[in-house]
Design a protein around this motif. Structure first.
Motif, PDB file in Angstrom:
ATOM      1  N   GLU A 104      32.201  33.883  30.387  1.00  0.00           N
ATOM      2  CA  GLU A 104      31.053  34.212  31.209  1.00  0.00           C
ATOM      3  C   GLU A 104      31.199  32.669  30.920  1.00  0.00           C
ATOM      4  O   GLU A 104      29.709  31.829  32.178  1.00  0.00           O
ATOM      5  N   LEU A 107      31.675  31.487  34.208  1.00  0.00           N
ATOM      6  CA  LEU A 107      31.499  32.415  35.509  1.00  0.00           C
ATOM      7  C   LEU A 107      29.988  31.366  35.556  1.00  0.00           C
ATOM      8  O   LEU A 107      29.768  31.281  36.747  1.00  0.00           O
ATOM      9  N   ASP A 120      31.928  35.502  45.972  1.00  0.00           N
ATOM     10  CA  ASP A 120      32.219  35.977  45.128  1.00  0.00           C
ATOM     11  C   ASP A 120      33.048  37.184  44.819  1.00  0.00           C
ATOM     12  O   ASP A 120      32.739  37.745  43.899  1.00  0.00           O
ATOM     13  N   LEU A 121      33.532  37.681  45.954  1.00  0.00           N
ATOM     14  CA  LEU A 121      35.143  38.218  46.117  1.00  0.00           C
ATOM     15  C   LEU A 121      35.207  37.893  44.493  1.00  0.00           C
ATOM     16  O   LEU A 121      36.457  39.193  43.547  1.00  0.00           O
ATOM     17  N   VAL A 123      35.085  35.665  41.867  1.00  0.00           N
ATOM     18  CA  VAL A 123      34.110  36.198  41.375  1.00  0.00           C
ATOM     19  C   VAL A 123      34.446  37.590  40.089  1.00  0.00           C
ATOM     20  O   VAL A 123      34.605  37.727  39.425  1.00  0.00           O
ATOM     21  N   GLN A 124      34.591  38.262  41.434  1.00  0.00           N
ATOM     22  CA  GLN A 124      35.107  39.515  40.718  1.00  0.00           C
ATOM     23  C   GLN A 124      35.666  39.896  40.459  1.00  0.00           C
ATOM     24  O   GLN A 124      36.265  40.597  38.817  1.00  0.00           O
ATOM     25  N   GLN A 125      36.754  39.356  41.015  1.00  0.00           N
ATOM     26  CA  GLN A 125      38.271  39.360  40.182  1.00  0.00           C
ATOM     27  C   GLN A 125      38.489  38.947  38.840  1.00  0.00           C
ATOM     28  O   GLN A 125      38.983  38.732  38.288  1.00  0.00           O
ATOM     29  N   ARG A 127      36.187  38.219  36.367  1.00  0.00           N
ATOM     30  CA  ARG A 127      34.702  39.437  35.794  1.00  0.00           C
ATOM     31  C   ARG A 127      36.354  40.669  35.524  1.00  0.00           C
ATOM     32  O   ARG A 127      36.460  40.615  33.617  1.00  0.00           O
ATOM     33  N   LYS A 128      36.600  40.744  36.555  1.00  0.00           N
ATOM     34  CA  LYS A 128      37.430  42.156  36.701  1.00  0.00           C
ATOM     35  C   LYS A 128      39.573  41.236  34.860  1.00  0.00           C
ATOM     36  O   LYS A 128      39.052  42.480  34.500  1.00  0.00           O
TER      37      LYS A 128
END
Length: 153
Positions: A104, A107, A120-121, A123-125, A127-128
């Motif tokens: 966190e 990020l 954003d794409l 960042v999503q990866q 986070r996953k």
């Protein structure tokens, strides 16, 4: 690159500017045992350029070139690539697990820069992936003609 300065120009380090000049000086000064850099296949041209300049600067730092930038480093540091935009050239050979708290914080750091809103794409990866970070230790191979001799016998 390395560019010599005119005698009246006070910028730079030891009379020169450029990534190779700065990185060679820094590597000789810090003497790192490990260096982390963006993946050599990264989509961003700046990331690829820094990767290339860093690798050649490690080579310079261990040699006798530009003695004004300090004495050569005693050992070549291990080099690690991390993915930013692109996948690795070969599968990673190291996984580091970090806490959700640290993920966190990372990020949050990314979100502090307006220029990073367009990723954003990615960042999503991140986070996953959670607390899994993947690295590829880069082989620092110096050319050896003997490796290829058997191909022509």
């Amino acid at each position: 690159h390395r560019f010599l300065l005119t005698p009246n120009d006070s910028r730079g380090i030891e009379g020169a500017i450029g990534l190779q000049n700065t990185l060679t000086w820094l590597i000789r000064d810090v003497k790192p045992t490990r260096v982390f850099m963006a993946n050599r296949l990264d989509l961003h041209p700046d990331h690829r350029a820094v990767n290339q300049e860093l690798v050649i600067s490690v080579f310079h730092a261990q040699g006798q070139i530009w003695p004004e930038l300090g004495p050569p480093i005693p050992t070549i540091p291990k080099l690690y690539e991390y993915p930013t935009y692109s996948d690795f050239i070969t599968p990673p050979n190291m996984r580091v697990r970090v806490s959700d708290d640290l993920v966190e914080k990372r990020l949050e750091g990314v979100a502090m820069f307006k220029s990073q809103l367009q990723i954003d794409l990615l960042v999503q990866q991140l986070r996953k992936a959670g607390g899994n970070e993947y690295l590829l230790e880069m082989a620092f191979d110096i050319f050896e003609a003997q490796k290829y001799e058997r191909l022509f016998d």
